[in-house]
Design a protein around this motif. Structure first.
Motif, PDB file in Angstrom:
ATOM      1  N   ASP A 273       0.828   1.284   1.735  1.00  0.00           N
ATOM      2  CA  ASP A 273       1.604   0.882   2.879  1.00  0.00           C
ATOM      3  C   ASP A 273       1.887   1.936   4.391  1.00  0.00           C
ATOM      4  OD1 ASP A 273       2.447  -1.731   1.630  1.00  0.00           O
ATOM      5  OD2 ASP A 273       3.781  -1.137   1.077  1.00  0.00           O
ATOM      6  N   ARG A 276      -1.854   2.776   5.361  1.00  0.00           N
ATOM      7  CA  ARG A 276      -1.606   1.768   6.446  1.00  0.00           C
ATOM      8  C   ARG A 276      -1.310   1.905   7.468  1.00  0.00           C
ATOM      9  NH1 ARG A 276      -1.097  -2.067   2.117  1.00  0.00           N
ATOM     10  NH2 ARG A 276      -3.116  -1.568   0.969  1.00  0.00           N
ATOM     11  N   ARG A 280      -2.736   2.934  11.852  1.00  0.00           N
ATOM     12  CA  ARG A 280      -2.139   1.608  12.422  1.00  0.00           C
ATOM     13  C   ARG A 280      -0.826   1.521  14.013  1.00  0.00           C
ATOM     14  NH1 ARG A 280      -1.856  -1.817  15.694  1.00  0.00           N
ATOM     15  NH2 ARG A 280      -1.636  -4.217  16.363  1.00  0.00           N
ATOM     16  N   SER A 327     -10.032   3.401   2.556  1.00  0.00           N
ATOM     17  CA  SER A 327     -10.294   2.274   3.600  1.00  0.00           C
ATOM     18  C   SER A 327     -10.820   1.311   2.686  1.00  0.00           C
ATOM     19  CB  SER A 327     -11.036   3.086   5.002  1.00  0.00           C
ATOM     20  OG  SER A 327     -10.731   2.347   5.928  1.00  0.00           O
ATOM     21  N   TYR A 332     -12.461  -5.983   5.042  1.00  0.00           N
ATOM     22  CA  TYR A 332     -11.982  -5.533   6.753  1.00  0.00           C
ATOM     23  C   TYR A 332     -12.610  -6.956   6.952  1.00  0.00           C
ATOM     24  CZ  TYR A 332     -16.878  -4.415   7.585  1.00  0.00           C
ATOM     25  OH  TYR A 332     -18.088  -4.431   7.005  1.00  0.00           O
TER      26      TYR A 332
END
Ligand code: F0G
Length: 352
Positions: A273, A276, A280, A327, A332
């Motif tokens: 978490d 990311r 982001r 990743s 994705y």
């Protein structure tokens, strides 16, 4: 001002070098200390990220390696050896290449991120993929260095820790004083040991008015320092800190206790978490292990143990490009388009 020429040039008086020491450098250090607006808003603190992935081989290991390899060359070594979860091997291989000597790296087979292996290959290291853990690799590397003419450059080599203290010097130099809290991931525990040593040295010299509390975080499946016992089979998605028996165990406990800090555990889910979130919302791409310090900061905040208004530095230890598989895991989102602008515009839902 003079251009930056690396840590030995920049912090010479604080490092175990003399005029006789050849300087093997890739101009490491002087990494960005960037304000983290999103994390600051989430926690009510003044949070900064020390972006160690900006070092020449993409991790903080270069700080220690410039000193360790320079000292090894000074002592006449022709080959350096290390055990590694990946970053130390990449760094050792690079500095050995720069020095014109050999590097032998022992890594746990199947548990090292692709980018790190790619680095060791290209820098020309001799690579041994051991069917065992990092802890097995370190035991073997120590035995090899004892019985053969190879210089050990793991963080049990004090020159590594001497170099790695410089992260604390840079933080104090940038902020004008020590932060209240410094968070970082903990694996073999060299880095938390070295960071404390650096803050302590600067404060003792009167260059900072105090010392931060050190908050170290291990992965829950590899948290020997939290449980107070060796973990025989460590497991975590954060392969860089998949370590069950840290070499600098006592140094980490001393850093924790002398600073009034803590060493906690974060789950793989919390790590991912945070991994990311920091990409982001802060624009900083780190490898999973590097997000453990952020995951820990957020967990301590949620548990009500982080007072508002504090100045917090978090070391993000390695570059996200090191571990492309992490990743891409889970796939994705993207769309495919013809090479026509109108089709791309439609794919992007740019209607007017
Ligand atoms: N973060 C990253 C990206 C690392 O590669 C490591 C350690 C750590 C944190 C933990 O630092 O070991 O000083 O407590 N990597 C070592 C290696 C073990 O072989 O590259 P530590």
């Amino acid at each position: 001002t003079r251009p930056w020429r690396g840590l030995i040039d920049g912090y010479r008086a604080w490092l175990p070098v003399t005029d006789a020491t050849p300087v093997i450098s890739l101009h490491e250090g002087n990494t960005p200390l960037v304000p983290a607006a999103h994390l600051s808003a989430l926690t009510g603190c003044d949070v900064w990220l020390k972006v160690e992935g900006a070092n020449p081989t993409g991790s903080f290991k270069d700080r220690g390696m410039t000193v360790a390899v320079s000292k090894a060359v000074e002592a006449g070594a022709r080959t350096v050896v290390c055990a590694s979860t990946g970053n130390t091997s990449a760094s050792a291989a690079a500095y050995a290449a720069r020095a014109g000597i050999g590097a032998a790296v022992l890594v746990p087979r199947g548990h090292i991120a692709l980018g790190k292996l790619a680095q060791a290959v290209r820098y020309g290291a001799e690579i041994v993929e051991v069917t065992g853990s990092f802890d097995d690799c370190l035991r073997i590397a120590r035995e090899l260095a004892e019985h053969h003419p190879v210089a050990l450059v793991n963080s049990v080599n004090d020159h590594r820790l001497a170099g790695q203290q410089t992260v604390a010097f840079e933080v104090v130099d940038a902020l004008g004083d020590a932060p209240d809290i410094h968070c970082l991931p903990v694996g073999n525990a060299g880095n938390i040991t070295a960071a404390w040593r650096g803050y302590d040295a600067y404060a003792t010299a009167g260059l900072a008015t105090g010392r931060p509390r050190l908050w170290g975080f291990q992965a829950a499946g590899a948290a020997p320092l939290v449980h107070g016992e060796v973990v025989a089979e460590p497991e975590t998605v954060a392969t860089a800190i998949r370590i069950g028996n840290p070499a600098s165990w006592r140094g980490a406990i001393d850093a924790r206790d002398s600073s009034g800090g803590l060493i906690g555990a974060v789950t793989d889910e919390q790590i991912l978490d945070a991994y990311r979130l920091v990409a982001r919302h802060e624009g900083v791409f780190v490898e999973p292990a590097s997000a453990a310090g952020i995951a820990g900061l957020l967990a301590e905040h949620r548990a009500g143990r982080l007072d508002a208004g504090q100045r917090v530095v978090v070391t993000v230890t390695g570059n996200g490009l090191k571990d492309p598989d992490a990743s891409m895991r889970g796939g994705y989102e993207s769309t495919t388009s013809s090479a026509r602008t109108a089709d791309v515009a439609q794919a992007l839902r740019l209607t007017s």
